[in-house]
Design an enzyme around this catalytic site. Structure first.
Site, short mmCIF file in Angstrom:
data_model
loop_
_atom_site.label_atom_id
_atom_site.label_comp_id
_atom_site.label_asym_id
_atom_site.label_seq_id
_atom_site.Cartn_x
_atom_site.Cartn_y
_atom_site.Cartn_z
N CYS A 17 -21.60 54.94 12.56
CA CYS A 17 -20.21 54.66 13.75
C CYS A 17 -19.49 56.33 13.56
O CYS A 17 -18.89 56.15 12.60
CB CYS A 17 -19.45 54.32 13.03
SG CYS A 17 -18.18 53.33 14.37
N CYS A 20 -15.46 55.29 13.68
CA CYS A 20 -14.98 55.25 12.49
C CYS A 20 -15.14 56.00 11.65
O CYS A 20 -14.13 56.01 10.13
CB CYS A 20 -16.40 54.45 11.51
SG CYS A 20 -16.58 52.43 13.11
N ASP A 21 -16.33 56.13 10.83
CA ASP A 21 -16.78 57.85 10.12
C ASP A 21 -16.79 59.50 10.08
O ASP A 21 -16.42 59.50 9.29
CB ASP A 21 -17.52 57.36 9.46
CG ASP A 21 -18.14 55.60 9.32
OD1 ASP A 21 -16.99 55.23 8.53
OD2 ASP A 21 -19.18 55.41 8.33
C1 FAD Z 1 -22.41 50.37 9.61
C2 FAD Z 1 -21.24 50.18 10.64
C3 FAD Z 1 -19.81 50.79 9.98
C4 FAD Z 1 -18.83 49.87 11.19
N1 FAD Z 1 -17.51 50.23 10.76
C5 FAD Z 1 -16.28 49.89 11.51
C6 FAD Z 1 -15.99 50.45 11.77
O1 FAD Z 1 -15.02 51.32 10.41
N2 FAD Z 1 -14.03 50.24 12.79
C7 FAD Z 1 -14.73 49.55 13.73
O2 FAD Z 1 -13.44 48.80 14.14
N3 FAD Z 1 -15.98 49.08 13.55
C8 FAD Z 1 -16.41 49.33 13.22
N4 FAD Z 1 -18.44 49.42 12.99
C9 FAD Z 1 -18.01 47.76 14.31
C10 FAD Z 1 -17.88 46.51 13.54
O3 FAD Z 1 -18.71 45.98 13.23
C11 FAD Z 1 -18.43 45.75 14.96
O4 FAD Z 1 -18.04 45.71 16.68
C12 FAD Z 1 -17.72 44.49 14.92
O5 FAD Z 1 -17.99 43.97 13.23
C13 FAD Z 1 -18.13 43.50 15.76
O6 FAD Z 1 -18.21 41.84 15.58
P1 FAD Z 1 -18.75 40.68 16.23
O7 FAD Z 1 -17.98 39.44 15.61
O8 FAD Z 1 -19.23 41.03 17.78
O9 FAD Z 1 -20.11 41.19 15.73
P2 FAD Z 1 -21.06 41.11 14.10
O10 FAD Z 1 -19.62 41.34 13.25
O11 FAD Z 1 -22.03 41.42 14.00
O12 FAD Z 1 -21.11 39.39 13.70
C14 FAD Z 1 -22.11 38.28 14.04
C15 FAD Z 1 -22.31 37.17 13.02
O13 FAD Z 1 -23.14 36.66 13.54
C16 FAD Z 1 -24.11 36.35 12.85
N5 FAD Z 1 -25.90 35.84 13.92
C17 FAD Z 1 -26.55 36.83 14.03
N6 FAD Z 1 -27.10 35.86 15.03
C18 FAD Z 1 -26.87 34.88 14.35
C19 FAD Z 1 -27.46 33.26 14.92
N7 FAD Z 1 -28.83 33.55 15.54
N8 FAD Z 1 -26.93 32.18 15.09
C20 FAD Z 1 -25.88 32.57 13.72
N9 FAD Z 1 -25.33 33.20 13.58
C21 FAD Z 1 -25.72 34.64 13.53
C22 FAD Z 1 -25.12 37.64 11.94
O14 FAD Z 1 -25.44 37.22 10.81
C23 FAD Z 1 -22.96 37.91 11.86
O15 FAD Z 1 -22.15 37.59 10.48
C24 FAD Z 1 -19.42 48.73 12.58
C25 FAD Z 1 -20.21 48.69 12.95
C26 FAD Z 1 -21.89 49.46 11.93
C27 FAD Z 1 -22.85 48.75 11.67
#
Ligand code: FAD
Length: 194
Positions: A17, A20-21
């Site tokens: 990212c 982020c980093d």
């Molecule tokens: C390595 C990395 C570093 C990052 N660093 C940053 C940062 O520093 N700052 C920042 O703002 N953003 C950062 N991001 C982006 C941030 O993590 C995402 O934008 C944010 O987590 C999205 O939230 P979300 O709830 O949409 O999805 P997610 O956080 O991905 O949550 C989705 C959840 O749904 C669950 N799930 C999936 N499929 C199913 C299913 N069929 N049934 C039930 N549950 C399910 C998953 O297990 C997960 O827990 C980073 C991303 C990555 C990959």
């Protein structure tokens, strides 16, 4: 990337990212893996923070939009290497120090001394279980409108798995709040009185 060293140096130099980093690598040399829109945008973004960026693309040409390619090629502190296959991530045991790649044209192996590697080779939303139920785009993102409504009445979606641009925590959180309010609005308009 699925190469030796990637797991070991994940979060110790291997990152996914740039927003982020990126600031953690201020003044350092980094590599970006991938010459699609994400990779080229990352290289442009990082070029303003780090000392130098090397962008490595596996294919003979980058796939990013022409306007982004033009911008990245105009930057003095960015080098672009095409036909580059990442082979290995190396470090000193605690942090990443370099990487190896193969020039796929002449099969020569090269080393790049870098403090960070930003992997930008694509993200796949975990939405295949919605096949045939809810409309998604070609990348698998759930299509939503401004109110987080999906193609199915009464079903709302939020966050990275949707078509919302910029995958960041604050955006996913805001979208979650928006989807909840939309769901509430939907319920008060559709639930029978009494
Ligand atoms: C390595 C990395 C570093 C990052 N660093 C940053 C940062 O520093 N700052 C920042 O703002 N953003 C950062 N991001 C982006 C941030 O993590 C995402 O934008 C944010 O987590 C999205 O939230 P979300 O709830 O949409 O999805 P997610 O956080 O991905 O949550 C989705 C959840 O749904 C669950 N799930 C999936 N499929 C199913 C299913 N069929 N049934 C039930 N549950 C399910 C998953 O297990 C997960 O827990 C980073 C991303 C990555 C990959």
């Amino acid at each position: 990337m699925n190469v030796p060293g990637e797991e070991q140096y994940r979060t110790r130099g291997v990152t996914y990212c740039p927003h982020c980093d990126g600031p953690l690598y201020k003044g350092k040399r980094v590599a970006v893996i991938g010459g699609g829109n994400s990779g080229v945008e990352a290289a442009i973004d990082l070029a303003g923070i780090v000392e130098h960026v090397t962008l490595l693309e596996f294919a003979p040409a980058m796939k990013a939009d022409a306007v982004l390619q033009e911008k990245v090629r105009s930057l003095d502190n960015v080098d672009i290497i095409l036909n580059a296959q990442t082979l290995e991530v190396k470090g000193d045991g605690s942090k990443l120090t370099s990487m190896e790649y193969k020039d796929r044209v002449n099969d020569t192996v090269h080393q790049l001394d870098v403090a960070g590697i930003f992997v930008q080779i694509g993200l796949l939303p975990n939405t295949t279980w919605l096949d045939g139920a809810i409309e998604r785009n070609q990348m698998g993102e759930i299509l939503i409108d401004a109110k987080c409504e999906t193609s199915v009445k009464g079903v709302f979606a939020a966050g990275d798995c949707t078509t919302v641009p910029y995958k960041q925590i604050i955006i996913a959180s805001g979208e979650g709040a928006k989807a909840s309010l939309s769901a509430f609005d939907y319920l008060i308009r559709t639930q029978p009185v009494g």
